[in-house]
Write an enzyme that holds these catalytic residues in place. Structure first.
Site, PDB file in Angstrom:
ATOM      1  N   GLY A 131      14.563  -6.246  -8.617  1.00  0.00           N
ATOM      2  CA  GLY A 131      13.516  -6.007  -7.627  1.00  0.00           C
ATOM      3  C   GLY A 131      13.368  -7.108  -6.604  1.00  0.00           C
ATOM      4  N   CYS A 145      -1.084   4.417  -9.537  1.00  0.00           N
ATOM      5  CA  CYS A 145      -1.872   4.842  -8.384  1.00  0.00           C
ATOM      6  C   CYS A 145      -3.317   5.145  -8.797  1.00  0.00           C
ATOM      7  CB  CYS A 145      -1.264   6.086  -7.749  1.00  0.00           C
ATOM      8  SG  CYS A 145       0.393   5.851  -7.116  1.00  0.00           S
ATOM      9  N   GLY A 198       0.794  -1.215   0.000  1.00  0.00           N
ATOM     10  CA  GLY A 198       0.000   0.000   0.000  1.00  0.00           C
ATOM     11  C   GLY A 198       0.829   1.268   0.000  1.00  0.00           C
ATOM     12  N   LEU A 199       2.075   1.164  -0.516  1.00  0.00           N
ATOM     13  CA  LEU A 199       2.957   2.340  -0.650  1.00  0.00           C
ATOM     14  C   LEU A 199       3.195   3.050   0.676  1.00  0.00           C
ATOM     15  CD1 LEU A 199       1.497   3.717  -4.001  1.00  0.00           C
ATOM     16  CD2 LEU A 199       3.645   2.481  -3.697  1.00  0.00           C
TER      17      LEU A 199
END
Length: 309
Positions: free
Chosen positions: A269, A134, A76-77
């Site tokens: 990543g 987003c 959720g950033l």
């Protein structure tokens, strides 16, 4: 050929890097978390986790889980916000000789602009990577990255407010990624990051409930590499700006595939979670490949895919 003759240096949209290996946003924290395992000075660039106009708490637990050949995340950033990043995180990164790229997130155009305007006056930032996956609250929660008009408008607004090199991170959760790629290129993007995570989910068969509290999450890791490669190749044929390829890169061989498909640089990543030194091993492996292939520069590999159609 002596390995000292091999050049790994690249220029991605005005960001000069000693080698083409970056860290993917959200997998490397703010850099300090990996400094005990990785010499940050040996990276091409550090891309920090997403930064927003105000601190975001992120999603409730459970928000990460392993899947076959990959992982799902619904963090959720979560982040400290742009003011916290500039005052608490950026000073540490200034001690290193490595370009710092800030991933920028927001739920409205104004939120993106607030972050970028503050980054403009912060010392030690080499570029911005816009996360257009987003949800745009002004359009009912539709992601900026799935609508060419929204993506173009956002990038155009940001471009008008900053001289920093501007990369745009593309979402794979769309019918035709090239439409978005061309739209953001036309709006002034200096480069593209491809790709962000694929939307997925997992279910607990005992409880018949989602494994993630958010129900869905972003799928990353080796499972998505074939998809990422295909999308990088499609984007490469559609735009003239450089591409940073990412999605399941675990080794130098994976990275080489992305170069051949059209990427000018790559980002490691999910591999960072499995092997904190993965990025360093990728750098070493790229150099060895070029030496063995008698190539003087990594640029010789970019877009070299041989297709008989």
């Amino acid at each position: 050929m002596d390995t000292t003759d091999v050049s790994l240096s690249v220029n991605i949209g005005g960001i000069r890097m000693r080698n083409p290996v970056m860290t993917a946003s959200g997998t490397f924290g703010y850099g300090s978390e990996y400094a005990d395992f990785v010499d940050l000075n040996r990276l091409g660039a550090v891309v920090v986790k997403g930064v927003t106009s105000v601190p975001w708490p992120g999603n409730p637990m459970q928000r990460i889980m392993e899947t076959p050949s990959g992982m799902l995340n619904a963090i959720g950033l979560q982040n400290v916000g742009v003011d916290g990043f500039i005052s608490e995180k950026l000073p540490y990164l200034r001690d290193f000789d490595v370009p710092v790229i800030v991933n920028v997130c927001g739920k409205t155009v104004e939120e993106y602009l607030t972050v970028v305007e503050k980054l403009n006056t912060a010392d030690g930032i080499a570029g911005v990577e816009l996360n257009i996956s987003c949800p745009n609250l002004d359009c009912g929660g539709m992601s900026f990255g799935v609508d060419a008009t929204l993506a173009h408008q956002l990038v155009k607004e940001v471009r008008s407010q900053t001289r920093l090199p501007l990369l745009v991170k593309l979402s794979p959760n769309i019918t035709d990624i090239t439409v978005i790629a061309r739209a953001v290129e036309d709006a002034g993007a200096d480069g593209l990051s491809a790709i962000n995570t694929l939307l997925g989910m997992a279910i607990n068969t005992e409880t018949r409930k989602p494994e993630l509290a958010n129900v869905t999450g972003g799928l990353s890791g080796p499972a998505i590499k074939p998809v990422a490669l295909r999308l990088v190749w499609e984007v490469y044929k559609s735009v003239s700006i450089p591409i940073v390829g990412m999605g399941g890169i675990m080794s130098a061989t994976d990275a080489i595939e992305f170069f051949i498909a059209g990427a000018s640089a790559i980002a490691v990543g999910t591999a960072n979670f499995v092997n904190p030194q993965a990025s360093m091993e990728v750098v070493k492996g790229i150099r060895a490949y070029l030496n063995q292939a008698n190539m003087k520069s990594v640029k010789e590999l970019v877009g070299s895919l041989k297709v008989d159609l």
